[in-house]
Design a protein around this motif. Structure first.
Motif, PDB file in Angstrom:
ATOM      1  N   GLY A  35       0.818  -1.205   0.000  1.00  9.38           N
ATOM      2  CA  GLY A  35       0.000   0.000   0.000  1.00  9.38           C
ATOM      3  C   GLY A  35       0.853   1.256   0.000  1.00  9.38           C
ATOM      4  N   LYS A  36       0.211   2.414  -0.203  1.00 12.95           N
ATOM      5  CA  LYS A  36       0.955   3.676  -0.253  1.00 12.95           C
ATOM      6  C   LYS A  36       1.495   4.083   1.112  1.00 12.95           C
ATOM      7  N   GLU A  37       0.794   3.678   2.162  1.00 14.84           N
ATOM      8  CA  GLU A  37       1.207   4.073   3.504  1.00 14.84           C
ATOM      9  C   GLU A  37       2.403   3.256   3.970  1.00 14.84           C
ATOM     10  N   ASN A  38       3.459   3.916   4.416  1.00 19.34           N
ATOM     11  CA  ASN A  38       4.649   3.225   4.915  1.00 19.34           C
ATOM     12  C   ASN A  38       4.340   2.500   6.217  1.00 19.34           C
ATOM     13  N   ARG A  39       4.813   1.265   6.321  1.00 20.83           N
ATOM     14  CA  ARG A  39       4.590   0.460   7.519  1.00 20.83           C
ATOM     15  C   ARG A  39       5.910  -0.131   7.981  1.00 20.83           C
ATOM     16  N   GLU A  40       6.005  -0.385   9.281  1.00 19.08           N
ATOM     17  CA  GLU A  40       7.219  -0.952   9.859  1.00 19.08           C
ATOM     18  C   GLU A  40       7.119  -2.475   9.902  1.00 19.08           C
ATOM     19  N   GLY A  41       8.310  -3.097   9.974  1.00 17.93           N
ATOM     20  CA  GLY A  41       8.351  -4.544  10.107  1.00 17.93           C
ATOM     21  C   GLY A  41       8.464  -5.296   8.799  1.00 17.93           C
ATOM     22  N   SER A  59       6.672  -0.332  -4.113  1.00 11.01           N
ATOM     23  CA  SER A  59       5.914   0.565  -4.987  1.00 11.01           C
ATOM     24  C   SER A  59       5.830  -0.066  -6.375  1.00 11.01           C
ATOM     25  N   PRO A  60       4.997   0.466  -7.264  1.00  5.64           N
ATOM     26  CA  PRO A  60       4.929  -0.078  -8.631  1.00  5.64           C
ATOM     27  C   PRO A  60       6.262  -0.055  -9.359  1.00  5.64           C
ATOM     28  N   MET A  81      -0.495  -0.344 -10.798  1.00  2.00           N
ATOM     29  CA  MET A  81      -0.989   0.852 -10.128  1.00  2.00           C
ATOM     30  C   MET A  81      -0.994   0.600  -8.625  1.00  2.00           C
ATOM     31  N   GLN A  82      -1.173   1.666  -7.844  1.00  2.00           N
ATOM     32  CA  GLN A  82      -1.124   1.541  -6.390  1.00  2.00           C
ATOM     33  C   GLN A  82      -2.077   2.535  -5.731  1.00  2.00           C
ATOM     34  N   ASP A  83      -2.734   2.092  -4.667  1.00  2.00           N
ATOM     35  CA  ASP A  83      -3.477   2.999  -3.802  1.00  2.00           C
ATOM     36  C   ASP A  83      -3.213   2.609  -2.353  1.00  2.00           C
ATOM     37  N   LEU A 124      -3.020  -6.535  -4.151  1.00  2.00           N
ATOM     38  CA  LEU A 124      -2.085  -7.200  -3.250  1.00  2.00           C
ATOM     39  C   LEU A 124      -1.657  -6.205  -2.183  1.00  2.00           C
ATOM     40  N   SER A 125      -1.926  -6.562  -0.919  1.00  2.00           N
ATOM     41  CA  SER A 125      -1.663  -5.655   0.179  1.00  2.00           C
ATOM     42  C   SER A 125      -0.413  -6.021   0.965  1.00  2.00           C
TER      43      SER A 125
END
Length: 583
Positions: A9-15, A20-21, A69-71, A176-177
């Motif tokens: 996803g577009k939101e950065n996450r830890e771990g 990105s595309p 693409m990405q959202d 795909l998440s």
């Protein structure tokens, strides 16, 4: 212990690793998307058997097909939009393909999270179906087990290392998440067989009815978490060549006590005198079973998939493999090996549907090789039969295998007979940018052989050679290098019927100019259509089957007055003729 986690996803996450595309796979980086941007730059990504086994037709090579693409929810491909751009058939799908290098061969747990609705297909390496189901609104969790193992790819004679998880997701509305990969320990089911079993390629944009498929690549969907399927079946193989060409040695290096191993051959054995049902075929299967038990593994015999073949006089079904199925039962009884009678099941399905309706489950114009619908049906039957093994005593290893089956209840059927779609008009007219023939000139002064001529022509016309052979001609066996080129040429109408006598193609004979022009103009006809037919100076010298092709060659300026149609053509001359066409 190896473990990798990725977020899409577009939101950065830890771990984990943020994707990105633009995160494209490279060997150095070790992970990323595989698209039409990086496939041309990496030889290994251009070998279908080493990847996800999807092939982009050459007419689309200059298009952006795998447009990611990405959202906020993840990465995805808008298949409908891409197909509209390509003027491709509505409803076809574009694969979202992500690859991760792993440290060694073996079995891996693959956990993914996806958003979307409708049906989703998740394929592993070499297009093995790992999951098929309906997404619910919101986040969906899918877990499967994928086997990673070396392979001898089609057209290559040496073992190639395969050390990657190749994940392909297809759906009209799926994103795909998240993805997590880790090593796992579970039994492995190895499969030995021929083209009716192997992991077949599919063209993009994808449609199940016009994709070749072996039942072995559909079997993993019935063992989502308890067992890994390692399919080593290979097109053209016999009980003899599967060993002599090195495919079995890969299994021998990996198999361990407690694993299972399936055998299904016969489609190519039956064309060789030394592999008759109760002779060479029987003895070689017997040897495989003995060896499996020496490794501490548990063998299973599968009787050969039936062909959709009927008697020419219309009097009924023509069972070409009955004797081989009977030999399987004799061997199974003698050696106390479980038998799954796929031959009987598939034949009964054909008889129930009839010649025409049965074509729904076979690749168009093919009577031996199933499409994805047919392979899914056959794999489902095999899974059901394995579940019946639970009737054995609880400590029986086959009863344990039965407990590992989680039958996928999702149906996958088709009501109409699939047809390979026509190329969009702009590709027929040559508006695509690729022009050069994909052929390499070797031995320029040698006479061109008939099999070589077909290979040269289909590459000129940018057809992709299939990796199957439908026993069209009595002098070609499926494992020969040119069998796929012959099959491709037949399916695309490149071989005139009148050219073949007594079901003999004569692949290793030199080809004369007249027959070469038939092949070349047949390919031209398939791509663009022939010019308006006009009489020419060669009419009195041509055979009935070749006259329209010779006239077309004259109209296009490929044949000049005085040319000797009966003369054998040299490789250099054929190469020049191929390159003079704008196909």
């Amino acid at each position: 212990m190896f473990s990798d986690r990725f977020f899409f996803g577009k939101e950065n996450r830890e771990g984990g690793i943020q994707i990105s595309p633009d995160t494209l796979y490279s060997e150095e980086q070790g992970y990323g998307f595989v698209t039409d941007s990086n496939i041309p730059k990496d030889e290994n990504l251009r070998i279908p058997d080493l990847c996800n086994n999807y092939v982009l037709p050459s007419c689309y090579v200059d298009e952006k097909v795998m447009d990611i693409m990405q959202d906020e929810q993840g990465c995805y491909i808008d298949s409908a939009a891409v197909c509209r751009t390509l003027s491709a058939e509505e409803g076809r799908l574009i694969p979202l393909y992500f690859r991760v290098n792993v440290p060694r061969s073996g079995n891996y747990t693959v956990k993914l999270k996806a958003y979307g609705s409708g049906e989703v297909l998740v394929f592993g390496a070499t297009r093995r179906l790992m999951f098929k189901g309906q997404l619910k609104n919101g986040e969906n969790e899918i877990s499967v087990v994928q086997n990673v193992c070396d392979i001898i790819p089609r057209g290559i004679t040496t073992v190639r290392n395969r050390r990657s998880i190749d994940l392909t997701i297809l759906g009209a509305d799926v994103k795909l998440s998240e993805l997590e990969i880790s090593i796992c320990s579970c039994p492995t089911l190895y499969i030995c067989g021929d083209s009716t079993v192997t992991d077949q390629s599919a063209e993009m944009p994808y449609s199940p009815g016009t994709s070749y498929s072996g039942w072995g690549q559909m079997l993993p969907v019935h063992f989502p978490m308890k067992l890994a399927v390692s399919n080593h079946a290979h097109s053209g193989q016999t009980t003899d060549s599967f060993r002599s060409e090195g495919h079995y040695s890969i299994i021998q290096a990996c198999i361990k006590p407690g694993d299972y191993i399936m055998f299904q051959f016969a489609h190519n054995d039956q064309k060789l005198d030394y592999l008759k049902a109760y002779e060479g075929y029987y003895e070689r299967l017997k040897e495989y079973i003995k060896e499996a038990r020496q490794y501490g593994a548990y063998p299973i015999i599968i009787t050969p998939l039936a062909r959709n073949t009927w008697k020419a006089d219309g009097s009924g079904y023509n069972d070409l493999l009955e004797e081989y199925a009977e030999a399987c039962f004799k061997l199974g009884t003698q050696m106390n090996v479980p038998i799954i009678d796929l031959h009987k099941f598939s034949m009964e399905e054909i008889l129930r549907d009839g010649l025409e309706s049965s074509k729904r489950f076979y690749f168009p114009k093919d009577y031996t090789h199933t499409n994805d619908y047919g392979a899914f049906k056959m794999a489902g039957y095999i899974a059901d039969e394995i579940k019946n093994f639970k009737k054995a005593s609880s400590n029986n290893p086959y009863a344990r295998l039965a407990e590992m089956v989680t039958k996928n209840e999702t149906s996958w059927t088709v009501d109409t007979i699939p047809v390979v779609p026509e190329l969009p008009e702009r590709y027929k007219k040559g508006e695509n940018k690729e022009k050069s023939a994909q052929i390499i000139l070797e031995r320029p002064d040698d006479s061109l052989l008939r099999a070589e001529a077909l290979d040269m022509v289909i590459k000129t016309a940018k057809f992709f050679p299939t990796n199957v052979f439908n026993d069209l001609y009595d002098d070609i066996v499926g494992h020969e290098w040119f069998a796929g080129a012959v099959q491709c040429a037949y399916q695309n109408g490149i071989i005139p019927e009148g050219m073949i006598e007594n079901k003999l193609f004569r692949p290793e004979e030199p080809i004369n100019l007249e027959d070469f022009m038939c092949f070349l103009m047949g390919a031209y006809m398939s791509r663009k259509g022939l010019p308006i037919e006009k009489k020419c100076s060669f009419d009195k010298d041509t055979k009935d089957y070749s006259i329209k092709y010779i006239r077309a060659a004259v109209s296009l300026g490929l044949l000049k007055d005085g040319a000797n149609l009966a003369s054998c053509i040299k490789r250099k001359n054929a190469f020049d003729l191929c390159n003079s066409l704008n196909l």
